[in-house]
Design a protein around this motif. Structure first.
Motif, PDB file in Angstrom:
ATOM      1  N   THR A  10       0.729  -1.398  -0.094  1.00  0.00           N
ATOM      2  CA  THR A  10      -0.075  -0.086   0.130  1.00  0.00           C
ATOM      3  C   THR A  10       0.980   1.306   0.052  1.00  0.00           C
ATOM      4  OG1 THR A  10      -0.039   0.134   2.580  1.00  0.00           O
ATOM      5  CG2 THR A  10      -2.111  -1.256   1.195  1.00  0.00           C
ATOM      6  N   ALA A  13      -0.845   4.139  -1.396  1.00  0.00           N
ATOM      7  CA  ALA A  13      -2.412   4.326  -1.077  1.00  0.00           C
ATOM      8  C   ALA A  13      -2.569   5.815  -0.617  1.00  0.00           C
ATOM      9  CB  ALA A  13      -2.610   3.548   0.080  1.00  0.00           C
ATOM     10  N   SER A  15      -3.816   8.398   2.207  1.00  0.00           N
ATOM     11  CA  SER A  15      -3.959   8.470   3.546  1.00  0.00           C
ATOM     12  C   SER A  15      -4.846   9.640   4.000  1.00  0.00           C
ATOM     13  CB  SER A  15      -2.673   8.364   4.242  1.00  0.00           C
ATOM     14  OG  SER A  15      -2.533   8.690   5.629  1.00  0.00           O
ATOM     15  N   ASP A 628       3.372  -1.962  -7.963  1.00  0.00           N
ATOM     16  CA  ASP A 628       2.541  -2.713  -7.209  1.00  0.00           C
ATOM     17  C   ASP A 628       1.259  -3.534  -7.732  1.00  0.00           C
ATOM     18  OD1 ASP A 628       4.331  -1.872  -5.177  1.00  0.00           O
ATOM     19  OD2 ASP A 628       2.766  -0.958  -4.014  1.00  0.00           O
ATOM     20  N   SER A 648      -5.474   0.328 -10.170  1.00  0.00           N
ATOM     21  CA  SER A 648      -6.294   0.353  -8.937  1.00  0.00           C
ATOM     22  C   SER A 648      -6.803   1.686  -8.469  1.00  0.00           C
ATOM     23  CB  SER A 648      -5.772  -0.398  -7.936  1.00  0.00           C
ATOM     24  OG  SER A 648      -6.356  -0.473  -6.755  1.00  0.00           O
ATOM     25  N   ARG A 650      -8.185   4.826  -5.814  1.00  0.00           N
ATOM     26  CA  ARG A 650      -8.081   5.509  -4.426  1.00  0.00           C
ATOM     27  C   ARG A 650      -9.149   6.476  -4.326  1.00  0.00           C
ATOM     28  NH1 ARG A 650      -4.993   1.486  -5.197  1.00  0.00           N
ATOM     29  NH2 ARG A 650      -2.679   1.215  -4.751  1.00  0.00           N
ATOM     30  N   ASP A 734      -6.094  -3.478  -2.769  1.00  0.00           N
ATOM     31  CA  ASP A 734      -4.936  -3.379  -2.676  1.00  0.00           C
ATOM     32  C   ASP A 734      -4.387  -2.010  -1.641  1.00  0.00           C
ATOM     33  OD1 ASP A 734      -4.891  -1.423  -4.752  1.00  0.00           O
ATOM     34  OD2 ASP A 734      -3.248  -1.840  -5.599  1.00  0.00           O
ATOM     35  N   ASP A 735      -5.224  -0.924  -1.482  1.00  0.00           N
ATOM     36  CA  ASP A 735      -4.971   0.106  -0.740  1.00  0.00           C
ATOM     37  C   ASP A 735      -5.704  -0.028   0.210  1.00  0.00           C
ATOM     38  OD1 ASP A 735      -7.454   0.451  -1.870  1.00  0.00           O
ATOM     39  OD2 ASP A 735      -7.406   2.480  -1.552  1.00  0.00           O
ATOM     40  N   GLU A 743     -11.071  -1.224  -8.674  1.00  0.00           N
ATOM     41  CA  GLU A 743     -10.384  -1.746  -7.696  1.00  0.00           C
ATOM     42  C   GLU A 743      -9.316  -3.145  -8.171  1.00  0.00           C
ATOM     43  OE1 GLU A 743     -10.077  -0.227  -5.215  1.00  0.00           O
ATOM     44  OE2 GLU A 743     -11.784   0.649  -4.371  1.00  0.00           O
TER      45      GLU A 743
END
Length: 973
Positions: A10, A13, A15, A628, A648, A650, A734-735, A743
């Protein structure tokens, strides 16, 4: 039941609790909208004749999910070799005329007037100008009186030259100019297309008979030219049967250390004998695209036909239009005239801008006379570099500009439009060594100013807007592992975006290629420029025999995630050169494509000029593609992706506005994306790393799911019978969060000895936030432990007890022998097959010499074999393969595996029937059935000598008493 869920890193990702300090700001000026994006029929795929029909049927989900609606036929370069109708006849000069009464599958031809030396992807032919054969000749025709045919000879370095001898055909000139290049080096593409004239004449040579000899003062030169004046030529051109160029008593053209470039070669050919019975013909192609499902917006698949302008004729092209649109009522609108005929690699190439323009106009008039509604493409220019190729007369003019000028003038004079689409190709990265991702991405930035130059020329020379078709593009044409890895996605997206933001209201694009086999590049790694690759041995994929490459996902990011119909291109800039941005907006909606050119993570923030005072209520999704999600493992022909997911998503949440872009990564930022409440989830990619497993293995699943205009809320993985009871896993993206319209997730489940050993299905249920669901099934099998259950052959009882026979190809020195080498227990004797392979010069694939083995009935009950072998082949390009012939195969595309060149050392190998794959050019058989196996063949390929030694061939089973092999190394594939 205890299991583990292994999530991808991640690291990228978003945050919501600890925002990173942004290193870069992307400034979007959405107050100045430009061209409006129109995606209708924008994306195309090349469905080349070199692949079997089953390859494209396997590829169908990739094409449909990717939004591809235009499909090119018959190919790129082979278009200039291909005759669409195999029914017809040749005239006395080699021109093919198709039948008007019947149709038959098409065929490939090769020019009978070869002037330019040919060496293109294994198709090698010597120029007729110096083939030591007075029965062959080069024929140069006059396509444009201002630009008559001529010849350049290029050596790798300077030579001392003093005389030339030319044997003429029936068409001979009154005289010719003989010249040399005054400089040491002529930049690519060479003297014949150099913008400047640096030729110096030795003299004008009069022609008085069938042979001309000319001696001149000894001169050291690397390039020489034979040029003609139109006034000195017969109306039908010039013919040369042989040339000799001397340095003292040495004829420098007797060897192969040089290259001919012959401009304006006359069309005409003969059928190729090394490539026949092409299954993917015109009618098969049309059947395929007509059965493709329509897109949600109603778009239907359309053909783009590239007619033969190399060895064919305008009459043949017009006949194709008539057959397709008048006879068969296919209503094909888009037609390309030749492919890359500016290039010396094309049959009958190269042509100068004026020569091609003359041929283009001739074809356009003939084809539009049959159907005025068709849309014609030209020139299919081989490069995006507008200032690289001169027009052909060394007069300071450029190839593309001169072509556009001539066609524009013809259109004005005739009061008709001939050129509807300006068509070109782009492969910006080329390096002889030290190939690397950073330089590749840097080279991909070269497109922008060249596209601006093209646009300026179009506006200058053509009346009215023309569409732009990028009918081939990728980062390079070389083979390399780099093109298989995630940086390729960034490169391909970057090239596409530079064209899309300039021509997106009238743009079409076709990434090269839909499928291509890997080949070795200058860095001695293996790769290809292709959206699909052959499936890893033993794995399963939704695309049957294929799996996605990084290139596929790069195009997907740019076309499906970034571009939106009705959005306008807007100015955008980055505060650092490390990140390249592209932006399109519509009202409060805005998409930004970000390309990271560096090998380190970049953090950015996005500022919209119209939204600086509005910080709340913006829904932002970030789609990420990097290492990733996708990573290519290995650099040889057996390399594979792991992980193997697509993009993917987020969400930016809370006060965090930082966006992370992975190294060499691709990101699409979607601000306030349009919502479509009724769409159900769909799968973009599903892959199972191993489809047949035993206890101790891991069920290793990769999935990328999408819900256009929606938001995915979860995914359940279910197996009805795992350890005597159902198993359900709630997947995690994955996140770590389900909150995006796309996703990707990765789940690993250990296979214990308690798992039921049988064929099963894994069920994936995708769940949208709108409560809509979609279910997909993945087959797999858990088997018992393998053991050696019988001896097929251990070569301990002499050659008379070995059921084998040689099969070799060609009436030449190719051979396969056998002898038993006796030995002591426990290994005993073994067999040694000594082989010779001679490569016929006209054969387009590696010749073979094989040792074929009859099989015992026990093979049909086995699950595989274990065997010992030692091999050697003295040709570095040569290899040894084991071919398993099956009655399932009807087109010779047998199941096979390449063995190592062990250089005489013994090794042990294990092959499982269910994991074996075909070579890949015929109809795809889902799985090798051992009950259908007919025989084995150990074969040497490519010219050379060597041996194949075999011992201890044992059959594998799942049950029954084990029959131990002699001790030795067992290496499981």
């Amino acid at each position: 039941m205890k299991f583990k869920k292994f999530l991808c890193s991640t690291a990228f990702a978003i945050s919501a609790t600890s925002a990173l300090a942004a290193q870069n700001v992307i400034e979007i000026d959405d107050t100045h909208p430009g061209i409006v994006i129109n995606k209708q029929n924008m994306m195309g795929a090349d469905l080349a004749i070199w692949n079997p029909p089953s390859r494209y049927y396997d590829m169908t989900p990739a094409l449909v999910d990717g939004g591809y609606t235009i499909f090119r036929f018959p190919n790129g370069s082979l278009s200039n070799d291909y005759h669409w109708n195999g029914a017809g006849k040749y005239d006395s000069t080699g021109l093919w005329t198709p039948s008007e009464e019947s149709w038959a599958p098409g065929f490939l031809g090769e020019t009978i007037y070869r002037g330019t030396t040919k060496d293109n992807y294994g198709f090698i032919r010597r120029s007729h100008l110096a083939d030591n054969n007075m029965e062959t000749m080069w024929w140069g025709e006059i396509l444009d009186p201002k630009d008559p045919p001529w010849i350049v000879i290029e050596f790798p370095e300077k030579k001392d030259l003093d005389s030339i001898v030319i044997d003429w055909g029936n068409l001979r000139p009154k005289s010719f100019d003989f010249s040399y290049w005054t400089e040491d080096y002529a930049d690519y593409p060479g003297v014949h297309q150099h913008a400047e004239n640096k030729l110096k004449r030795w003299g004008t040579v009069k022609v008085t008979g069938n042979q001309t000899k000319y001696k001149f003062p000894t001169t050291r030169a690397r390039y020489v030219a034979v040029k003609f004046k139109t006034t000195d030529l017969p109306s039908k051109g010039v013919q040369i049967r042989e040339m000799k160029l001397y340095s003292g008593s040495d004829d420098l053209l007797a060897g192969n250390d040089y290259k001919f470039f012959a401009m304006s070669t006359r069309n005409g050919d003969k059928p190729r004998t090394d490539w026949t019975n092409i299954k993917w013909h015109f009618e098969e192609f049309m059947t395929y695209i007509n059965q493709l499902p329509k897109l949600v917006n109603g778009q239907k698949a359309q053909a783009v036909i590239c007619v033969n302008a190399g060895t064919g004729t305008s009459k043949e092209a017009a006949a194709w239009v008539k057959y397709a649109n008048k006879v068969k009522k296919y209503n094909i609108k888009q037609w390309q005239i030749g492919n890359e005929l500016d290039g010396e690699w094309e049959e009958s190439g190269p042509l100068s801008a004026r020569q091609y323009a003359a041929r283009f106009i001739e074809y356009a008039r003939a084809m539009k006379a049959v159907d005025p509604s068709i849309i014609l493409h030209g020139p299919l220019f081989s490069t995006h570099k507008m200032l690289q190729k001169g027009a052909g007369l060394n007069d300071g003019k450029y190839w593309m500009a001169e072509f556009l000028r001539i066609v524009g003038d013809a259109e004005k004079a005739d009061g008709k439009r001939y050129l509807d689409v300006v068509d070109l190709h782009t492969y910006p990265y080329w390096a002889p060594e030290n190939l690397n991702a950073k330089d590749m991405l840097k080279a991909s930035l070269d497109v922008a100013w060249n596209a601006d130059t093209l646009n300026a020329w179009m506006n200058r020379y053509l009346e009215g807007k023309r569409r732009v078709f990028l009918s081939e593009f990728s980062t390079s044409v070389q083979g390399s592992q780099i093109w298989m890895d995630y940086p390729q996605a960034a490169g391909i997206a970057n090239i596409f975006a530079q064209y899309a933001v300039r021509f997106g209201d009238r743009f079409q694009a076709l990434p090269w290629d839909a499928f291509g086999n890997v080949f070795e590049g200058p860095d001695h790694t293996w790769g290809t420029i292709s959206m699909t690759a052959l499936l890893k041995e033993g794995s399963w994929n939704r695309w049957a025999s294929l799996e996605p490459t990084a290139e596929y996902f790069g195009v997907y990011m740019a076309f499906k995630r970034f571009l939106e119909n009705g959005y306008a291109v807007v100015p955008v800039k980055s505060t650092t050169a490390d990140v390249v941005p592209y932006a399109i907006c519509k009202g409060n909606n805005c998409n930004t494509l970000l390309i990271n050119l560096t090998d380190s993570k970049q953090v950015v923030q996005i500022n919209r000029k119209s939204d600086k005072k509005k910080t709340n209520g913006v829904r932002t999704e970030i789609d990420v593609f990097g290492e990733d999600q996708f990573k290519w493992i290995g650099d040889q022909r057996n390399a594979y992706p792991y992980p193997k997911m697509g993009p993917s998503g987020r969400r930016l949440e809370g006060k965090n506005t930082d966006i992370e872009i992975p190294p060499f990564g691709t990101v699409v930022v979607r601000m306030n994306p349009p919502a479509q409440a009724n769409n159900a989830p769909e799968v973009l990619a599903i892959a199972l790393e191993k489809k047949v497993m035993t206890a101790g293995d891991t069920l290793d699943l990769f999935v990328t799911a999408v819900q256009d205009g929606g938001e995915l809320a979860g995914a359940d993985i279910q197996i009805d019978k795992w350890e005597k009871k159902p198993l359900t896993i709630h997947a995690t993206p994955d996140d770590g969060k389900w909150n995006s319209s796309i996703e990707s997730f990765h789940v690993k489940i250990p296979v214990t000895d308690k798992v039921i050993k049988e064929a099963q299905e894994l069920k994936i249920t995708l769940i949208g936030k709108n409560k809509k669901k979609a279910t997909f099934k993945v087959p797999f099998r858990v088997r018992g432990a393998y053991r050696t259950t019988s001896v097929m052959q251990n070569f301990d009882n002499g050659l008379d007890n070995v059921s084998w026979f040689p099969v070799v190809n060609g009436d030449n020195a190719t051979s396969m022998d056998a002898k038993i080498i006796n030995g002591n227990p426990p290994l005993g004797g073994y067999i040694r097959h000594d082989f010779i392979v001679e490569q016929p010069p006209e054969l387009g694939w590696p010749n073979y010499s094989g040792a074929y083995y009859a099989i015992p009935e026990e093979v049909k009950k086995s699950v595989g074999i274990v065997f010992d072998y030692a091999t050697t082949h003295n040709n570095p390009q040569g290899y040894i393969e084991l071919q398993i012939m099956s009655s399932q195969v009807e087109d010779y595309d047998e199941f096979m595996i390449r063995l190592k060149n062990t250089h005489g050392n013994w090794t042990r190998d294990t092959l499982i029937w269910e994991n074996m794959q075909q070579e890949g050019w015929g109809k795809t058989i889902p799985q090798l059935d051992p009950t259908k196996i007919k025989n084995f063949a150990f074969r040497a390929r490519h010219s050379g000598k060597g041996f194949i030694s075999l011992d201890n061939i044992y059959l594998l089973g799942e049950d029954g008493k084990e029959v131990p092999m002699p001790r030795g190394l067992r290496r499981l594939r």
